[in-house]
Write a protein that holds these residues in place. Structure first.
Motif, mmCIF file in Angstrom:
data_model
loop_
_atom_site.group_PDB
_atom_site.id
_atom_site.type_symbol
_atom_site.label_atom_id
_atom_site.label_comp_id
_atom_site.label_asym_id
_atom_site.label_seq_id
_atom_site.Cartn_x
_atom_site.Cartn_y
_atom_site.Cartn_z
ATOM 1 N N LYS A 87 0.833 -1.204 0.000
ATOM 2 C CA LYS A 87 0.000 0.000 0.000
ATOM 3 C C LYS A 87 0.867 1.253 0.000
ATOM 4 O O LYS A 87 0.621 2.191 -0.758
ATOM 5 N N SER A 88 1.899 1.274 0.814
ATOM 6 C CA SER A 88 2.782 2.430 0.896
ATOM 7 C C SER A 88 3.520 2.667 -0.416
ATOM 8 O O SER A 88 3.617 3.802 -0.886
ATOM 9 N N ALA A 137 0.968 4.075 -2.919
ATOM 10 C CA ALA A 137 0.523 5.437 -2.586
ATOM 11 C C ALA A 137 1.661 6.449 -2.694
ATOM 12 O O ALA A 137 1.465 7.555 -3.218
ATOM 13 N N ASP A 138 2.836 6.082 -2.238
ATOM 14 C CA ASP A 138 3.967 7.008 -2.245
ATOM 15 C C ASP A 138 4.483 7.305 -3.654
ATOM 16 O O ASP A 138 5.123 8.325 -3.868
ATOM 17 N N TRP A 148 2.504 7.373 -6.458
ATOM 18 C CA TRP A 148 1.358 7.798 -7.266
ATOM 19 C C TRP A 148 1.319 9.319 -7.258
ATOM 20 O O TRP A 148 1.292 9.946 -6.208
ATOM 21 N N TYR A 153 1.959 6.180 -11.892
ATOM 22 C CA TYR A 153 3.005 5.769 -10.954
ATOM 23 C C TYR A 153 4.369 6.095 -11.545
ATOM 24 O O TYR A 153 4.520 6.195 -12.757
ATOM 25 N N ASP A 201 -2.762 -0.243 -8.481
ATOM 26 C CA ASP A 201 -4.061 0.392 -8.260
ATOM 27 C C ASP A 201 -4.830 -0.317 -7.153
ATOM 28 O O ASP A 201 -5.403 0.325 -6.273
ATOM 29 N N ARG A 249 -3.209 0.422 -3.789
ATOM 30 C CA ARG A 249 -3.409 1.814 -3.369
ATOM 31 C C ARG A 249 -4.837 2.060 -2.886
ATOM 32 O O ARG A 249 -5.065 2.803 -1.932
ATOM 33 N N THR A 250 -5.811 1.418 -3.506
ATOM 34 C CA THR A 250 -7.211 1.731 -3.213
ATOM 35 C C THR A 250 -7.896 0.755 -2.264
ATOM 36 O O THR A 250 -8.945 1.075 -1.721
#
Length: 78
Positions: free
Chosen positions: A8-9, A12-13, A15, A20, A57, A60-61
């Motif tokens: 997840k990190s 997200a980091d 994006w 990406y 994706d 991240r979501t």
């Protein structure tokens, strides 16, 4: 839980709101290509990159509990 948080990190980091970082996509794609090679079903680089973006994706979501569950299931079948 640690692997789910790392996924997840990383997603997200890296994006920027629309895509990406290419290095992140390439790293994820390399892991996908390795797995396919081990399974005996070679995959093209561009297809692995497409799958990498989908996986990023999802990471991240997704809710952490769902992501953790998915990772446990993947590891169980590996």
């Amino acid at each position: 839980w640690t692997k789910a948080w790392q996924a997840k990190s990383a997603a997200a980091d890296n994006w920027d709101g629309s895509e990406y970082k290419q290095a992140t996509v390439n790293k994820a794609a390399a892991k996908i290509r390795q797995q396919h090679k081990r399974d005996g079903s070679a995959i093209k680089k561009h297809e692995a990159q497409r799958l990498a973006v989908l996986a990023l994706d999802d990471a991240r979501t997704a809710y952490m509990a769902d992501l953790y569950s998915n990772i446990l299931e993947i590891e169980h079948h590996s």
